[in-house]
Scaffold this motif. Structure first.
Motif, PDB file in Angstrom:
ATOM      1  N   LEU A   1      18.806  41.636  19.199  1.00 21.26           N
ATOM      2  CA  LEU A   1      18.729  42.176  17.840  1.00 21.26           C
ATOM      3  C   LEU A   1      17.930  41.218  16.965  1.00 21.26           C
ATOM      4  O   LEU A   1      18.290  40.044  16.825  1.00 21.26           O
ATOM      5  CB  LEU A   1      20.127  42.365  17.261  1.00 21.26           C
TER       6      LEU A   1
ATOM      7  N   THR B   1      14.667  46.297  17.128  1.00 22.88           N
ATOM      8  CA  THR B   1      14.880  46.002  18.549  1.00 22.88           C
ATOM      9  C   THR B   1      13.710  46.564  19.348  1.00 22.88           C
ATOM     10  O   THR B   1      12.931  47.375  18.852  1.00 22.88           O
ATOM     11  CB  THR B   1      16.185  46.631  19.073  1.00 22.88           C
TER      12      THR B   1
ATOM     13  N   ASN C   1      22.796  39.209  20.012  1.00 25.66           N
ATOM     14  CA  ASN C   1      23.146  40.507  20.588  1.00 25.66           C
ATOM     15  C   ASN C   1      24.635  40.773  20.417  1.00 25.66           C
ATOM     16  O   ASN C   1      25.388  39.899  19.962  1.00 25.66           O
ATOM     17  CB  ASN C   1      22.732  40.602  22.057  1.00 25.66           C
TER      18      ASN C   1
ATOM     19  N   THR D   1      21.253  44.021  24.235  1.00 21.61           N
ATOM     20  CA  THR D   1      19.989  44.210  23.522  1.00 21.61           C
ATOM     21  C   THR D   1      19.767  43.093  22.499  1.00 21.61           C
ATOM     22  O   THR D   1      20.665  42.788  21.701  1.00 21.61           O
ATOM     23  CB  THR D   1      19.968  45.562  22.791  1.00 21.61           C
TER      24      THR D   1
ATOM     25  N   ILE E   1      20.771  50.739  21.284  1.00 20.01           N
ATOM     26  CA  ILE E   1      21.341  49.384  21.273  1.00 20.01           C
ATOM     27  C   ILE E   1      22.435  49.265  22.337  1.00 20.01           C
ATOM     28  O   ILE E   1      23.425  49.998  22.312  1.00 20.01           O
ATOM     29  CB  ILE E   1      21.924  49.039  19.888  1.00 20.01           C
TER      30      ILE E   1
ATOM     31  N   ARG F   1      28.767  47.105  17.293  1.00 23.62           N
ATOM     32  CA  ARG F   1      27.513  47.872  17.283  1.00 23.62           C
ATOM     33  C   ARG F   1      27.453  48.793  16.067  1.00 23.62           C
ATOM     34  O   ARG F   1      26.439  48.868  15.375  1.00 23.62           O
ATOM     35  CB  ARG F   1      27.383  48.711  18.568  1.00 23.62           C
TER      36      ARG F   1
END
Length: 350
Positions: free
Chosen positions: A99, A88, A49, A97, A93, A72
């Motif tokens: 990934l 996801t 993440n 979160t 996101i 991100r």
């Protein structure tokens, strides 16, 4: 049992600066760290993440929120550019979160499909080992390290370090100005990330001094120590250069401003002295020559260097005069044009 060296395969098209495959600094760093965190059971899968990536990646930015936003954005961009497949369970996101990142193996189009930027083709990949990554401290240094390794063909002994990289090419693949590219490369040389082999000097038909394009290679720390006496280190730093360095307009590579007492002037340095239009360099060189010439041994050394420089200039001038005595033959024109496209950097030095 010795541990097998770990590496990441960086797609060479990451440097294709005129295509959508080109990776910005943030994207390259994120891609590298995503590859470093692959699953032990599946080397093409990374579960991670933004929070974890933020702990791993060092940006020159102390703002944590801004840093995570950059990560991100880089993750999304890498997915859109086709460097990996991202999935996801959440629509948006967040930093926490999970990934699911699926990487591509080296037999897929990401690596095998050739793309072209400027005069250069990009395909395949370059393996970057942990030890190599640990030598860099900025994203720019990381890019220079990868590109130097890419262009030095170190896996082929017969071709190693035969490829010359102009500052025009450096500026293109780094996406910076010419002046900034020079500064970055000099800093990488000073920090012993790369080694520069300065190009030879020659005279143009107008009698101007020009220099063949420099060549670069990577070496280990041990090799740097062993070869320091062979390599001319050039970096705009007050500990290395005298103050006149920053006032000079001379673009040719030379050693007149080098501060180290054990640096020995060369005939090429004298050629630059004889032909330069920079008064700062001319006056500083004359001052050094006078100082060295106070002793009989020093004067003899300076006279010898001057004679060698004059011979070099005279030989080049005669060769040019002879070549054009009755007009250059067609085949000569072809060779010279081909050489200018590949090696000549006069446009950059004027």
């Amino acid at each position: 049992m010795s541990k097998k060296p770990q590496y990441v395969s960086i797609p060479n098209k990451a440097f294709a600066f005129e295509t959508d495959y080109y990776l910005e600094n943030d994207e390259l760093l994120v891609y590298y760290h995503v590859c470093c965190c692959v699953s032990a059971r599946n080397p093409l899968l990374t579960l991670i993440n933004v929070d974890m990536l933020s702990e791993l990646i060092t940006f020159q930015d102390n703002n944590t929120a801004r840093k995570k936003k950059r990560i991100r954005d880089a993750v999304v961009n890498l997915h859109e550019k086709g460097y990996f497949s991202l999935s996801t369970k959440e629509e948006k996101i967040k930093n926490s979160t999970l990934l699911n990142i699926h990487l591509f193996h080296d037999k897929t189009p990401l690596f095998e499909l050739k793309v072209r930027s400027g005069s250069w083709n990009y395909k395949g990949y370059t393996q970057i080992y942990d030890e190599e990554f640990n030598r860099v401290s900025t994203p720019e240094e990381f890019k220079v390290l990868i590109y130097t390794k890419l262009r030095s063909f170190e896996n082929l002994k017969e071709d190693k370090c035969k490829y010359a990289i102009s500052f025009f090419e450096w500026a293109s693949v780094l996406k910076v100005t010419h002046a900034t590219a020079v500064k970055i490369i000099n800093q990488c040389v000073e920090n012993k990330i790369i080694i520069k082999h300065s190009g030879e000097y020659y005279l143009t038909t107008l009698g101007k001094v020009r220099q063949d394009t420099n060549k670069y290679e990577l070496k280990t720390e041990t090799e740097f120590e062993d070869s320091e006496h062979e390599v001319e280190t050039q970096a705009p730093d007050d500990d290395i250069y005298v103050k006149e360095y920053h006032k000079s307009t001379e673009q040719s590579t030379h050693g007149w401003f080098y501060k180290k007492s054990n640096y020995r002037l060369t005939p090429n340095d004298m050629v630059v002295y004889f032909t330069t239009e920079c008064n700062v360099l001319k006056k500083h060189a004359e001052k050094r020559i006078r100082a060295v010439s106070k002793s009989s041994k020093g004067k003899a050394a300076m006279d010898n260097l001057m004679n060698e420089a004059r011979i070099m200039m005279d030989h080049t001038a005669k060769r040019i005069e002879y070549s054009f005595e009755s007009g250059p033959p067609e085949e000569y024109v072809y060779v010279k044009r081909k050489r200018k496209r590949a090696d000549d950097i006069s446009d950059l030095l004027d």
